[in-house]
Design a protein around this motif. Structure first.
Motif, PDB file in Angstrom:
ATOM      1  N   UNK A   1       5.147  -6.984   2.894  1.00  0.00           N
ATOM      2  CA  UNK A   1       4.878  -6.413   1.576  1.00  0.00           C
ATOM      3  C   UNK A   1       3.661  -5.492   1.577  1.00  0.00           C
ATOM      4  N   UNK A   2       2.590  -5.957   2.199  1.00  0.00           N
ATOM      5  CA  UNK A   2       1.357  -5.176   2.201  1.00  0.00           C
ATOM      6  C   UNK A   2       1.537  -3.851   2.928  1.00  0.00           C
ATOM      7  N   UNK A   3       2.144  -3.912   4.118  1.00  0.00           N
ATOM      8  CA  UNK A   3       2.292  -2.690   4.914  1.00  0.00           C
ATOM      9  C   UNK A   3       3.225  -1.700   4.238  1.00  0.00           C
ATOM     10  N   UNK A   4       4.325  -2.205   3.648  1.00  0.00           N
ATOM     11  CA  UNK A   4       5.313  -1.308   3.054  1.00  0.00           C
ATOM     12  C   UNK A   4       4.796  -0.638   1.784  1.00  0.00           C
ATOM     13  N   UNK A   5       4.004  -1.342   1.000  1.00  0.00           N
ATOM     14  CA  UNK A   5       3.507  -0.787  -0.259  1.00  0.00           C
ATOM     15  C   UNK A   5       2.232   0.033  -0.080  1.00  0.00           C
ATOM     16  N   UNK A   6       1.559  -0.111   1.073  1.00  0.00           N
ATOM     17  CA  UNK A   6       0.290   0.589   1.293  1.00  0.00           C
ATOM     18  C   UNK A   6       0.450   2.102   1.207  1.00  0.00           C
ATOM     19  N   UNK A   7       1.512   2.632   1.799  1.00  0.00           N
ATOM     20  CA  UNK A   7       1.710   4.078   1.801  1.00  0.00           C
ATOM     21  C   UNK A   7       1.859   4.606   0.380  1.00  0.00           C
ATOM     22  N   UNK A   8       2.611   3.871  -0.462  1.00  0.00           N
ATOM     23  CA  UNK A   8       2.871   4.324  -1.821  1.00  0.00           C
ATOM     24  C   UNK A   8       1.621   4.323  -2.689  1.00  0.00           C
TER      25      UNK A   8
ATOM     26  N   UNK B   1      -5.252 -14.076  -1.125  1.00  0.00           N
ATOM     27  CA  UNK B   1      -4.443 -13.050  -1.777  1.00  0.00           C
ATOM     28  C   UNK B   1      -3.766 -12.167  -0.734  1.00  0.00           C
ATOM     29  N   UNK B   2      -2.492 -11.811  -0.929  1.00  0.00           N
ATOM     30  CA  UNK B   2      -1.881 -10.780  -0.084  1.00  0.00           C
ATOM     31  C   UNK B   2      -2.694  -9.493  -0.194  1.00  0.00           C
ATOM     32  N   UNK B   3      -2.754  -8.736   0.898  1.00  0.00           N
ATOM     33  CA  UNK B   3      -3.607  -7.556   0.933  1.00  0.00           C
ATOM     34  C   UNK B   3      -3.346  -6.567  -0.180  1.00  0.00           C
ATOM     35  N   UNK B   4      -2.054  -6.288  -0.505  1.00  0.00           N
ATOM     36  CA  UNK B   4      -1.773  -5.291  -1.527  1.00  0.00           C
ATOM     37  C   UNK B   4      -2.168  -5.782  -2.909  1.00  0.00           C
ATOM     38  N   UNK B   5      -2.089  -7.094  -3.151  1.00  0.00           N
ATOM     39  CA  UNK B   5      -2.518  -7.649  -4.432  1.00  0.00           C
ATOM     40  C   UNK B   5      -4.037  -7.508  -4.575  1.00  0.00           C
ATOM     41  N   UNK B   6      -4.770  -7.840  -3.513  1.00  0.00           N
ATOM     42  CA  UNK B   6      -6.237  -7.720  -3.556  1.00  0.00           C
ATOM     43  C   UNK B   6      -6.670  -6.283  -3.792  1.00  0.00           C
ATOM     44  N   UNK B   7      -6.053  -5.321  -3.075  1.00  0.00           N
ATOM     45  CA  UNK B   7      -6.411  -3.913  -3.238  1.00  0.00           C
ATOM     46  C   UNK B   7      -6.093  -3.425  -4.650  1.00  0.00           C
ATOM     47  N   UNK B   8      -4.906  -3.780  -5.149  1.00  0.00           N
ATOM     48  CA  UNK B   8      -4.516  -3.343  -6.487  1.00  0.00           C
ATOM     49  C   UNK B   8      -5.392  -3.980  -7.559  1.00  0.00           C
TER      50      UNK B   8
ATOM     51  N   UNK C   1      -1.670   4.683  -1.420  1.00  0.00           N
ATOM     52  CA  UNK C   1      -2.829   5.268  -0.757  1.00  0.00           C
ATOM     53  C   UNK C   1      -3.492   6.347  -1.610  1.00  0.00           C
ATOM     54  N   UNK C   2      -2.681   7.254  -2.153  1.00  0.00           N
ATOM     55  CA  UNK C   2      -3.242   8.364  -2.930  1.00  0.00           C
ATOM     56  C   UNK C   2      -3.973   7.853  -4.169  1.00  0.00           C
ATOM     57  N   UNK C   3      -3.344   6.917  -4.895  1.00  0.00           N
ATOM     58  CA  UNK C   3      -3.985   6.379  -6.103  1.00  0.00           C
ATOM     59  C   UNK C   3      -5.260   5.616  -5.761  1.00  0.00           C
ATOM     60  N   UNK C   4      -5.230   4.840  -4.667  1.00  0.00           N
ATOM     61  CA  UNK C   4      -6.407   4.078  -4.254  1.00  0.00           C
ATOM     62  C   UNK C   4      -7.564   5.011  -3.915  1.00  0.00           C
ATOM     63  N   UNK C   5      -7.281   6.084  -3.172  1.00  0.00           N
ATOM     64  CA  UNK C   5      -8.334   7.020  -2.803  1.00  0.00           C
ATOM     65  C   UNK C   5      -8.874   7.759  -4.021  1.00  0.00           C
ATOM     66  N   UNK C   6      -7.990   8.101  -4.959  1.00  0.00           N
ATOM     67  CA  UNK C   6      -8.447   8.774  -6.178  1.00  0.00           C
ATOM     68  C   UNK C   6      -9.410   7.884  -6.958  1.00  0.00           C
TER      69      UNK C   6
ATOM     70  N   UNK D   1      -8.693  -0.801   7.930  1.00  0.00           N
ATOM     71  CA  UNK D   1      -9.091  -2.108   7.416  1.00  0.00           C
ATOM     72  C   UNK D   1      -7.996  -2.712   6.542  1.00  0.00           C
ATOM     73  N   UNK D   2      -7.392  -1.900   5.688  1.00  0.00           N
ATOM     74  CA  UNK D   2      -6.377  -2.410   4.790  1.00  0.00           C
ATOM     75  C   UNK D   2      -5.135  -2.853   5.550  1.00  0.00           C
ATOM     76  N   UNK D   3      -4.763  -2.092   6.563  1.00  0.00           N
ATOM     77  CA  UNK D   3      -3.575  -2.454   7.322  1.00  0.00           C
ATOM     78  C   UNK D   3      -3.777  -3.723   8.140  1.00  0.00           C
ATOM     79  N   UNK D   4      -5.014  -3.965   8.532  1.00  0.00           N
ATOM     80  CA  UNK D   4      -5.273  -5.146   9.356  1.00  0.00           C
ATOM     81  C   UNK D   4      -5.530  -6.397   8.515  1.00  0.00           C
ATOM     82  N   UNK D   5      -5.676  -6.216   7.196  1.00  0.00           N
ATOM     83  CA  UNK D   5      -5.976  -7.351   6.316  1.00  0.00           C
ATOM     84  C   UNK D   5      -4.731  -7.729   5.551  1.00  0.00           C
ATOM     85  N   UNK D   6      -3.969  -8.690   6.070  1.00  0.00           N
ATOM     86  CA  UNK D   6      -2.751  -9.127   5.402  1.00  0.00           C
ATOM     87  C   UNK D   6      -3.054 -10.145   4.309  1.00  0.00           C
ATOM     88  N   UNK D   7      -4.068 -10.971   4.532  1.00  0.00           N
ATOM     89  CA  UNK D   7      -4.472 -11.963   3.536  1.00  0.00           C
ATOM     90  C   UNK D   7      -5.983 -11.880   3.335  1.00  0.00           C
TER      91      UNK D   7
END
Length: 275
Positions: free
Chosen positions: A11-18, A113-120, A20-25, A70-76
């Protein structure tokens, strides 16, 4: 069972690409707000303000260069660790801004937390805080996180005008992120007393059934990539098999995710298998 395990792990790896732009903004906006807060501070001399601005900008550049790895290597990520990173993100605004940001620490125990949940989650809070800074009415905001084992629970409470509504422009980007993670958002406002945002993000969103693609939906190259995604091999192996670059494979996979409405590589493979 194997598909469910693959879905959770990817989940984290697949959603990271989608995202990335919003996170960087969001990070760029936070950096600029922090620099402006330092330069406008009446508590710092001109030289000290410039030095602080340079330090903030330098740290942001380093963070930008290392964020993807860092984000790709942090699954949890432990909920306390994710909250600590949020505090670090907002530290310049707390130190030099006019908004008093109060943090209520989450319990030390609990599910990571799963990585994508923590980032979001951090992006959602940053967006909300920056909106309050831009509005200029609120003088205090309290940020609280908790985890009930199935959901990350977040609350933001301000002392502003109390006119915030779920349909406001300031809330829309927050709502979009919450919906993308199948979460819920509630806004409660009392005129003259402030507003409260209650957000719940599931740690394990339910798998969705994706429509099988038709030949007219995809290009010939996309069909080739999808056929190999179904086998479970990675982008490098797909690239070698088709004689294209790994970056080109990533581009096609991103298009496939968008066209088929899939969130993860596992959902994409399942759709391809039915096609």
């Amino acid at each position: 069972m194997a598909t469910d395990a693959l879905t959770h792990a990817s989940r984290s790896a697949a959603s990271e690409h989608a995202r990335t732009v919003a996170e960087q903004a969001d990070r760029h906006a936070l950096t600029l707000e922090s620099i402006l807060a330092a330069l406008r501070s009446t508590r710092l001399s001109d030289a000290a303000a410039r030095a602080e601005a340079v330090e903030i900008a330098s740290a942001a550049l380093i963070e930008l260069r290392t964020a993807t790895d860092r984000q790709r290597s942090t699954l949890l990520e432990p909920v306390t660790g994710a909250f600590s990173r949020l505090r670090a993100d907002l530290r310049p605004l707390v130190r030099f801004g006019d908004l008093d940001v109060q943090f209520v620490e989450p319990p030390a125990t609990g599910r990571a937390l799963p990585g994508d949940v923590a980032h979001s989650a951090r992006a959602i809070v940053r967006t909300a805080v920056l909106a309050l800074v831009d509005d200029g009415v609120a003088r205090r905001v309290r940020i609280q996180w908790d985890c009930d084992g199935r959901n990350l629970l977040m609350q933001l409470r301000d002392d502003g005008a109390g006119t915030l509504d779920a349909h406001d422009d300031a809330v829309r980007p927050i709502a979009e992120r919450v919906v993308a993670l199948e979460g819920t958002l509630a806004v409660h406002s009392t005129a003259g007393w402030g507003s409260t945002l209650d957000i719940s993000l599931p740690l394990d969103p339910s798998p969705r059934a994706i429509e099988a693609p038709t030949d007219s939906d995809l290009t010939e190259r996309e069909r080739d990539v999808l056929r190999l995604v179904v086998t479970g091999i990675g982008n490098r192996e797909i690239a070698d098999g088709l004689g294209i670059s790994a970056n080109t494979v990533k581009y096609h996979v991103a298009n496939l995710l968008r066209k088929l409405g899939a969130r993860t590589r596992a959902e994409l493979a399942a759709a391809g298998a039915r096609g």
